[in-house]
Write a protein that holds these residues in place. Structure first.
Motif, PDB file in Angstrom:
ATOM      1  N   LEU A 176      54.896  37.915  44.489  1.00 44.52           N
ATOM      2  CA  LEU A 176      56.114  37.597  43.758  1.00 44.52           C
ATOM      3  C   LEU A 176      56.370  38.599  42.637  1.00 44.52           C
ATOM      4  O   LEU A 176      57.504  39.024  42.396  1.00 44.52           O
ATOM      5  N   LEU A 177      55.307  39.003  41.943  1.00 42.24           N
ATOM      6  CA  LEU A 177      55.450  39.877  40.780  1.00 42.24           C
ATOM      7  C   LEU A 177      55.439  41.364  41.131  1.00 42.24           C
ATOM      8  O   LEU A 177      55.702  42.203  40.270  1.00 42.24           O
ATOM      9  N   SER A 178      55.124  41.674  42.391  1.00 37.91           N
ATOM     10  CA  SER A 178      55.041  43.078  42.807  1.00 37.91           C
ATOM     11  C   SER A 178      56.372  43.798  42.581  1.00 37.91           C
ATOM     12  O   SER A 178      57.443  43.235  42.811  1.00 37.91           O
ATOM     13  N   ASP A 179      56.250  45.049  42.135  1.00 43.55           N
ATOM     14  CA  ASP A 179      57.408  45.952  41.954  1.00 43.55           C
ATOM     15  C   ASP A 179      58.331  45.567  40.803  1.00 43.55           C
ATOM     16  O   ASP A 179      59.348  46.221  40.579  1.00 43.55           O
ATOM     17  N   ASN A 228      55.439  40.687  32.111  1.00 46.07           N
ATOM     18  CA  ASN A 228      54.930  40.125  30.855  1.00 46.07           C
ATOM     19  C   ASN A 228      55.689  38.862  30.457  1.00 46.07           C
ATOM     20  O   ASN A 228      55.101  37.894  29.973  1.00 46.07           O
ATOM     21  N   ARG A 229      57.005  38.870  30.690  1.00 44.78           N
ATOM     22  CA  ARG A 229      57.824  37.703  30.340  1.00 44.78           C
ATOM     23  C   ARG A 229      57.450  36.494  31.195  1.00 44.78           C
ATOM     24  O   ARG A 229      57.332  35.376  30.692  1.00 44.78           O
ATOM     25  N   LEU A 230      57.239  36.734  32.490  1.00 47.58           N
ATOM     26  CA  LEU A 230      56.976  35.634  33.410  1.00 47.58           C
ATOM     27  C   LEU A 230      55.589  35.011  33.212  1.00 47.58           C
ATOM     28  O   LEU A 230      55.392  33.819  33.433  1.00 47.58           O
ATOM     29  N   ILE A 231      54.625  35.825  32.804  1.00 47.78           N
ATOM     30  CA  ILE A 231      53.263  35.289  32.661  1.00 47.78           C
ATOM     31  C   ILE A 231      52.868  35.077  31.195  1.00 47.78           C
ATOM     32  O   ILE A 231      51.709  34.804  30.892  1.00 47.78           O
TER      33      ILE A 231
END
Length: 452
Positions: A101-104, A111-114
């Motif tokens: 999901l976080l690739s690319d 950083n915002r998502l995690i």
């Protein structure tokens, strides 16, 4: 009522419940649907209803929904549900799903998502994302059970019971030594059939089928399919166990690879589906088509070069589309065979030459049969034996060369570590168009005196 009619009725009911704010009834309806059906109804909703739809789903339902959406759709869902719920949702995803999901994504977006995750989880995600793309490390999961070599069978079973929340992934128990190196593996069947007092080292198998964290995902898929495994352990360069890859992960890999290959084969761009906006779909396809447009102009220059031949024998023009079309088709057929074979076969020099020779024979047989047929048709149509022979000989030569081009080009790309699917159908077809016209007009020019 048909399946489609029932689906439409449920969709209308969901929209009505969302409009009327009937959350309890909505939940009763959705709870009876499979994750795939939920994703289908979500995609069919008017955009203004989607936020409330997502808000009313439970976290478990959201996780299940996410697995049936494309990566771009998944990211849009995370934006719609807000940062707090996004964090809770991501914590429930498997490590490989989260990494994909976080690739690319830009570093700032990652950083915002995690941001709200625990430091330990952030570290694990960043570590997994450092593995090369399409490597085993990117898709391995950490939901597995290991036991020390000093364990008894009873101790191993007790540990399995303790980690029963990992039930979906508990097919094997992995045995490690003091240095955390993988030394053996035992299936649950092995454990259940042994005496509880037996040492685990007496039960385990030391002939381990394993992969490294840098092994290509396609090679992992081949290995699991070849040995009929439910999961395979992943080790690092020091033989330390770092994760496992399960059968459902392999299915995801195969589907993803197949989708990418189909997209590349037909130069359609990534992640174009029924729901992609027209402008986005057009711009994803545009680069390939512009490139092929300029390559296609070469065909026009070839026809211009042989203008005198074409003017002298106008009947040659009647067979141009057939020659070019047949050559392009046979090249694309060979390309599909090679791309599919590279997914399932380990390519050796012997196999490579064997494949090329096989396709050469195929091209000769196809060329001779079709060339003979078109030669007869051309003769009776135009009452010109020489024209029939020229057209027939041209088709024989172009089908042989077209078949070889569709075989050799993807093999060369594979040799240079380039995904052979980039040798897309339109590219092969365009190249074969150029070759077929050169051959056709070249042979016709040689016999121009007899054609007139």
């Amino acid at each position: 009522m048909s399946i489609n009619g029932e689906r439409e009725e449920i969709s209308r009911a969901i929209v009505h419940l969302l409009k009327e704010g009937q959350k309890d009834t909505f939940q009763k309806v959705v709870s009876e649907l499979s994750p795939y059906e939920i994703s289908t109804h979500y995609r069919g909703l008017p955009r203004k209803r989607r936020i409330l739809f997502l808000e009313w789903l439970s976290l478990d339902q959201l996780v299940a929904l996410l697995r049936y959406l494309t990566r771009s759709e998944q990211l849009r869902v995370l934006k719609k549900i807000g940062p707090i719920r996004s964090m809770e949702l991501m914590e429930l995803l498997k490590s490989d799903e989260l990494t994909h999901l976080l690739s690319d994504l830009p570093e700032k977006e990652v950083n915002r998502l995690i941001a709200e995750m625990k430091d330990e989880e952030k570290k694990a995600i960043r570590k997994q994302m450092k593995y090369p793309k399409k490597s085993a490390g990117r898709v391995m999961i950490s939901q597995y059970v290991w036991v020390h070599q000093s364990y008894t069978v009873r101790m191993a079973i007790d540990k399995l019971r303790h980690f029963r929340e990992y039930a979906d992934y508990l097919n094997y128990v992995y045995v490690i030594d003091d240095e955390k190196k993988l030394i053996g593996v035992a299936s649950y069947r092995d454990l259940l059939l042994c005496e509880p007092e037996n040492d685990i080292v007496e039960v385990m198998t030391t002939d381990i089928i394993k992969v490294t964290d840098t092994t290509k995902q396609s090679d992992v898929a081949k290995m699991i399919g070849r040995h009929d495994l439910l999961s395979v352990p992943v080790v690092n360069d020091k033989d330390i166990l770092v994760g496992i890859i399960t059968m459902d992960d392999v299915l995801d890999i195969v589907i993803r690879e197949a989708n990418e290959d189909i997209e590349m084969l037909f130069a359609s761009g990534k992640e174009i589906d029924f729901h992609t906006k027209p402008i986005a779909a057009a711009f994803k396809r545009l680069p390939w088509l512009v490139l092929l447009l300029f390559i296609g102009l070469v065909s026009g220059s070839i026809i211009a070069k042989f203008e005198e031949t074409l003017e002298a024998v106008v009947a040659l023009a009647f067979f141009m589309p057939m020659i070019a079309g047949m050559t392009g088709n046979t090249g694309t057929q060979s390309l599909a065979v090679v791309v599919r074979g590279l997914v399932t076969e380990e390519l050796t020099m012997k196999k490579t030459f064997g494949l090329i020779f096989r396709e050469l024979l195929v091209g000769i047989m196809l060329g001779v049969i079709n060339g003979f047929v078109i030669a007869i048709i051309a003769y009776f149509w135009q009452q010109n034996l020489t024209l029939g022979l020229v057209v027939g000989a041209s088709l024989i030569a172009t089908l042989i060369i077209g078949t070889l081009a569709g075989t050799i080009i993807p093999l060369i790309l594979n040799k240079f570590k380039v995904d052979p699917a980039v040798a897309s159908g339109p590219l092969i077809t365009t190249i074969n168009d150029i070759l077929s016209l050169l051959i056709y007009f070249g042979i016709a020019t040689m016999f121009i005196s007899k054609l007139m």
